[in-house]
Design an enzyme around this catalytic site. Sequence first.
Site, short mmCIF file in Angstrom:
data_model
loop_
_atom_site.label_atom_id
_atom_site.label_comp_id
_atom_site.label_asym_id
_atom_site.label_seq_id
_atom_site.Cartn_x
_atom_site.Cartn_y
_atom_site.Cartn_z
N SER A 43 20.07 -6.40 -5.54
CA SER A 43 18.79 -6.38 -4.84
C SER A 43 18.24 -7.80 -4.68
O SER A 43 17.71 -8.16 -3.62
CB SER A 43 17.81 -5.51 -5.63
OG SER A 43 16.60 -5.40 -4.95
N HIS A 100 5.96 -12.60 -12.15
CA HIS A 100 7.39 -12.54 -12.50
C HIS A 100 7.72 -13.56 -13.59
O HIS A 100 8.90 -13.77 -13.90
CB HIS A 100 8.25 -12.80 -11.27
CG HIS A 100 8.16 -11.72 -10.23
ND1 HIS A 100 8.32 -10.39 -10.52
CD2 HIS A 100 7.93 -11.78 -8.89
CE1 HIS A 100 8.20 -9.68 -9.41
NE2 HIS A 100 7.95 -10.49 -8.42
N PHE A 104 12.66 -5.62 2.77
CA PHE A 104 12.12 -5.83 1.42
C PHE A 104 12.26 -4.54 0.61
O PHE A 104 12.68 -4.53 -0.53
CB PHE A 104 10.65 -6.27 1.53
CG PHE A 104 9.99 -6.47 0.21
CD1 PHE A 104 10.31 -7.58 -0.58
CD2 PHE A 104 9.05 -5.57 -0.28
CE1 PHE A 104 9.71 -7.78 -1.82
CE2 PHE A 104 8.45 -5.76 -1.52
CZ PHE A 104 8.78 -6.86 -2.29
N THR A 140 7.05 -3.73 -7.07
CA THR A 140 6.10 -3.36 -6.01
C THR A 140 5.80 -1.86 -6.10
O THR A 140 4.65 -1.42 -5.94
CB THR A 140 6.71 -3.67 -4.62
OG1 THR A 140 7.20 -5.01 -4.64
CG2 THR A 140 5.71 -3.49 -3.51
N TRP A 141 6.82 -1.11 -6.38
CA TRP A 141 6.71 0.35 -6.54
C TRP A 141 5.78 0.67 -7.73
O TRP A 141 4.82 1.44 -7.61
CB TRP A 141 8.12 0.90 -6.79
CG TRP A 141 8.29 2.36 -6.77
CD1 TRP A 141 7.47 3.29 -6.21
CD2 TRP A 141 9.40 3.08 -7.34
NE1 TRP A 141 8.00 4.54 -6.39
CE2 TRP A 141 9.18 4.44 -7.08
CE3 TRP A 141 10.55 2.71 -8.03
CZ2 TRP A 141 10.07 5.43 -7.49
CZ3 TRP A 141 11.44 3.68 -8.43
CH2 TRP A 141 11.20 5.03 -8.17
N ARG A 162 14.96 -3.24 -15.04
CA ARG A 162 15.96 -2.49 -14.25
C ARG A 162 17.35 -2.94 -14.68
O ARG A 162 17.53 -4.08 -15.11
CB ARG A 162 15.75 -2.82 -12.76
CG ARG A 162 16.64 -2.05 -11.81
CD ARG A 162 16.37 -2.43 -10.38
NE ARG A 162 17.02 -1.51 -9.47
CZ ARG A 162 17.01 -1.63 -8.15
NH1 ARG A 162 16.38 -2.63 -7.57
NH2 ARG A 162 17.63 -0.75 -7.38
P1 A3P Z 1 16.76 -2.24 -3.71
O1 A3P Z 1 16.93 -3.62 -3.14
O2 A3P Z 1 17.85 -1.88 -4.67
O3 A3P Z 1 16.57 -1.21 -2.67
P2 A3P Z 1 10.56 -5.51 -6.40
O4 A3P Z 1 9.42 -4.82 -5.82
O5 A3P Z 1 10.41 -5.82 -7.86
O6 A3P Z 1 10.94 -6.72 -5.59
O7 A3P Z 1 11.80 -4.52 -6.38
C1 A3P Z 1 12.38 -4.16 -5.16
C2 A3P Z 1 13.33 -3.00 -5.36
O8 A3P Z 1 12.57 -1.80 -5.57
C3 A3P Z 1 14.18 -2.77 -4.12
O9 A3P Z 1 15.43 -2.26 -4.59
C4 A3P Z 1 13.35 -1.72 -3.40
O10 A3P Z 1 14.03 -1.01 -2.41
C5 A3P Z 1 12.96 -0.84 -4.57
N1 A3P Z 1 11.85 0.07 -4.25
C6 A3P Z 1 10.66 -0.23 -3.69
N2 A3P Z 1 9.93 0.87 -3.49
C7 A3P Z 1 10.67 1.91 -3.95
C8 A3P Z 1 10.47 3.33 -4.01
N3 A3P Z 1 9.35 3.89 -3.56
N4 A3P Z 1 11.45 4.09 -4.54
C9 A3P Z 1 12.59 3.53 -5.01
N5 A3P Z 1 12.84 2.19 -4.95
C10 A3P Z 1 11.89 1.39 -4.44
#
Ligand code: A3P
Length: 293
Positions: free
Chosen positions: A137, A107, A257, A42-43, A129
């Site tokens: 996570s 995914h 999330f 998502t990031w 990751r």
């Molecule tokens: P954590 O559960 O370890 O915090 P996805 O989007 O693929 O589902 O991944 C989610 C993971 O990315 C989560 O990890 C989430 O907190 C982390 N994440 C989302 N936005 C982020 C940001 N701006 N900086 C760092 N981690 C981020």
Amino acid sequence: MEVNPGRVLLPHDYRRIGELILDMEIRKDDVVLVSYPRTGSTWAQEMVWLIGNDLDFERAKTVPQLTRSPLLELSAVLSHEPGEWKKDLNSVESVQLLPSPRYLKTHLPWELLPTQLSTVKPKIIYVARNPKDMCVSFYHYCMLIHNLKGSFEDFCELFLRDRAPMGPIWNHILGFWSRRHEPNILFLTYEEMKRDLSGIIRTTADFLGKTLSENDVNRLEEHLSFGSMKKNPAVNLEPMLEKKNGPSFLRDSGLHFIRKGEVGDWKNHMSSDLAARFDSWTEENLRGTGLRF
Ligand code: A3P
């Protein structure tokens, strides 16, 4: 059910769209983000979408990311959930109706993706990751989204046996790592994004053929910071989760999330024996590949 090739575990509704995904028409100007769940997709998608859309922060804050960058297999993975999420729309058909350029997310592993990816060669960004943090996570995510009740240790066993939702992670990662030198593929890791976000922003902008000023990079970095993303309803899924589970769900469950956003959170969840098993599993699967986390 198990989908092959790839031994991927998916809900039954995947049958309705699996073939459609494989046969779907790919456009040269599509930008496709691929990742195993919980890798920071998502990031990374927020970064990619904003760079591709000339930093349209206004739209990024008002239109949910899932609408701007739809998940190809969404109607299969969330179709068994009750309520609002059970949209009658088939996610593949709706993606086909989108105007270009499309920012798509998935995914699914390479084997289950549109076959035209290898002939049309649109831009593909892959995010990986380290598996220990990913597993932690993913466990929290499954509790948040799919109402998982099992223990973390049991979830780790599934993960280590390649039986976690979405199936084996190494095949997923190596399917793209092995193609990383192809000019239309950019391979990123969560850890690199944490270490040097501005550098990754510049690399991604180059890859997408966009030029960013120093000021643009700074503004984007701020938008992508953990604190901003966590409170941004266009990316944190909170509006949907509250609609599905009631307004006090997030407060009562303590689940989010956008959860912790750290490298090494596994240390707070895994015993040293369990971590060692993850390490040797990783070592075994990455031997000779040149990939390290
Ligand atoms: P954590 O559960 O370890 O915090 P996805 O989007 O693929 O589902 O991944 C989610 C993971 O990315 C989560 O990890 C989430 O907190 C982390 N994440 C989302 N936005 C982020 C940001 N701006 N900086 C760092 N981690 C981020």
